[in-house]
Design a protein around this motif. Structure first.
Motif, PDB file in Angstrom:
ATOM      1  N   GLY A 176       0.795  -1.225   0.000  1.00 30.15           N
ATOM      2  CA  GLY A 176       0.000   0.000   0.000  1.00 30.15           C
ATOM      3  C   GLY A 176       0.823   1.268   0.000  1.00 30.15           C
ATOM      4  O   GLY A 176       0.328   2.315   0.417  1.00 30.15           O
ATOM      5  N   VAL A 177       2.053   1.203  -0.469  1.00 32.36           N
ATOM      6  CA  VAL A 177       2.912   2.386  -0.480  1.00 32.36           C
ATOM      7  C   VAL A 177       3.336   2.776  -1.891  1.00 32.36           C
ATOM      8  O   VAL A 177       4.259   3.557  -2.072  1.00 32.36           O
ATOM      9  CB  VAL A 177       4.167   2.159   0.398  1.00 32.36           C
ATOM     10  CG1 VAL A 177       3.798   2.055   1.857  1.00 32.36           C
ATOM     11  CG2 VAL A 177       4.951   0.951  -0.072  1.00 32.36           C
ATOM     12  N   ALA A 178       2.645   2.269  -2.914  1.00 35.82           N
ATOM     13  CA  ALA A 178       3.032   2.527  -4.308  1.00 35.82           C
ATOM     14  C   ALA A 178       2.577   3.915  -4.749  1.00 35.82           C
ATOM     15  O   ALA A 178       1.602   4.474  -4.236  1.00 35.82           O
ATOM     16  CB  ALA A 178       2.432   1.467  -5.221  1.00 35.82           C
ATOM     17  N   ASP A 179       3.278   4.464  -5.738  1.00 38.70           N
ATOM     18  CA  ASP A 179       2.917   5.764  -6.326  1.00 38.70           C
ATOM     19  C   ASP A 179       1.670   5.615  -7.190  1.00 38.70           C
ATOM     20  O   ASP A 179       1.282   4.509  -7.578  1.00 38.70           O
ATOM     21  CB  ASP A 179       4.065   6.285  -7.201  1.00 38.70           C
ATOM     22  CG  ASP A 179       5.328   6.546  -6.413  1.00 38.70           C
ATOM     23  OD1 ASP A 179       5.221   6.715  -5.188  1.00 38.70           O
ATOM     24  OD2 ASP A 179       6.424   6.590  -7.033  1.00 38.70           O
ATOM     25  N   ALA A 180       1.072   6.749  -7.543  1.00 42.69           N
ATOM     26  CA  ALA A 180      -0.120   6.752  -8.399  1.00 42.69           C
ATOM     27  C   ALA A 180       0.221   6.256  -9.797  1.00 42.69           C
ATOM     28  O   ALA A 180      -0.573   5.521 -10.419  1.00 42.69           O
ATOM     29  CB  ALA A 180      -0.712   8.162  -8.468  1.00 42.69           C
ATOM     30  N   GLU A 181       1.376   6.591 -10.286  1.00 41.53           N
ATOM     31  CA  GLU A 181       1.786   6.148 -11.625  1.00 41.53           C
ATOM     32  C   GLU A 181       1.941   4.629 -11.683  1.00 41.53           C
ATOM     33  O   GLU A 181       1.501   3.976 -12.633  1.00 41.53           O
ATOM     34  CB  GLU A 181       3.114   6.825 -11.999  1.00 41.53           C
ATOM     35  CG  GLU A 181       3.628   6.465 -13.378  1.00 41.53           C
ATOM     36  CD  GLU A 181       4.953   7.140 -13.675  1.00 41.53           C
ATOM     37  OE1 GLU A 181       5.772   6.505 -14.356  1.00 41.53           O
ATOM     38  OE2 GLU A 181       5.172   8.274 -13.224  1.00 41.53           O
ATOM     39  N   VAL A 182       2.551   4.053 -10.627  1.00 43.38           N
ATOM     40  CA  VAL A 182       2.732   2.598 -10.570  1.00 43.38           C
ATOM     41  C   VAL A 182       1.368   1.915 -10.453  1.00 43.38           C
ATOM     42  O   VAL A 182       1.135   0.870 -11.095  1.00 43.38           O
ATOM     43  CB  VAL A 182       3.665   2.227  -9.384  1.00 43.38           C
ATOM     44  CG1 VAL A 182       3.738   0.723  -9.201  1.00 43.38           C
ATOM     45  CG2 VAL A 182       5.048   2.812  -9.588  1.00 43.38           C
ATOM     46  N   LEU A 183       0.456   2.500  -9.681  1.00 44.47           N
ATOM     47  CA  LEU A 183      -0.890   1.928  -9.555  1.00 44.47           C
ATOM     48  C   LEU A 183      -1.632   1.938 -10.899  1.00 44.47           C
ATOM     49  O   LEU A 183      -2.332   0.966 -11.234  1.00 44.47           O
ATOM     50  CB  LEU A 183      -1.704   2.684  -8.503  1.00 44.47           C
ATOM     51  CG  LEU A 183      -1.351   2.394  -7.045  1.00 44.47           C
ATOM     52  CD1 LEU A 183      -2.115   3.330  -6.118  1.00 44.47           C
ATOM     53  CD2 LEU A 183      -1.645   0.954  -6.707  1.00 44.47           C
TER      54      LEU A 183
END
Length: 167
Positions: A13-20
């Motif tokens: 739950g610590v991923a960036d918006a771009e990675v998501l």
């Protein structure tokens, strides 16, 4: 395709918006990515459920006990080349000061003679002290300093590194 670290960031739950966004796009389009993501998710959750191992209660005492049984290791440190040059330079400077003091004491002839009509005992004492005792004390102090330096910089290192074997 995303790297394993990026996928674990998503699961944590610590991923960036771009990675998501990339993740959502890959889940919708790629079946192989879905399978790979499911495998990593399974591993992630199994690791999260495993209990953490704790060291034994006397772990620190055991380690310290093992260290006390070890023999200390002695390492000879090599002196830097410049340190010997500074030592010799300092000893040379002290010798020059000593020789200059001796030569001045021997060959000094005052050019100005002060005559006092009424001799003062205090002035005569100071003049006698400055000409004889002061020179002797200065020479003695320089000699003592030179001998102390010679002892610390030459004799002590020589005898520390020398090994004596008794047969």
């Amino acid at each position: 395709m995303l790297t394993d670290e990026q996928i674990f960031d998503i699961l944590d739950g610590v991923a960036d918006a771009e990675v998501l966004q990339q993740h959502i796009h890959l889940l919708a389009d790629s079946v192989s990515y879905q399978q790979y993501f499911n495998e990593l998710a399974t591993i992630h959750f199994e690791l999260a459920e495993m209990p953490l191992e704790k060291p034994s209660l006397n772990f620190t005492a055991n380690v310290l006990e093992m260290l006390s049984n070890e023999e200390p290791a002695f390492v000879l440190a090599k002196k830097k080349a410049w340190s010997a040059k500074w030592t010799y330079g300092f000893i040379g400077t002290m010798l020059v000061v000593l020789l200059t003091t001796i030569l001045v004491a021997i060959f000094y002839q005052p050019t100005v003679v002060i005559t006092v009509e009424q001799p003062n005992e205090v002035l005569e004492f100071i003049n006698g002290f400055m000409t004889s005792y002061f020179t002797q004390i200065a020479i003695l102090l320089n000699l003592i300093i030179l001998l102390v330096l010679f002892d610390r910089k030459v004799l002590q290192p020589y005898f520390k590194h020398r090994r004596i074997t008794l047969g």
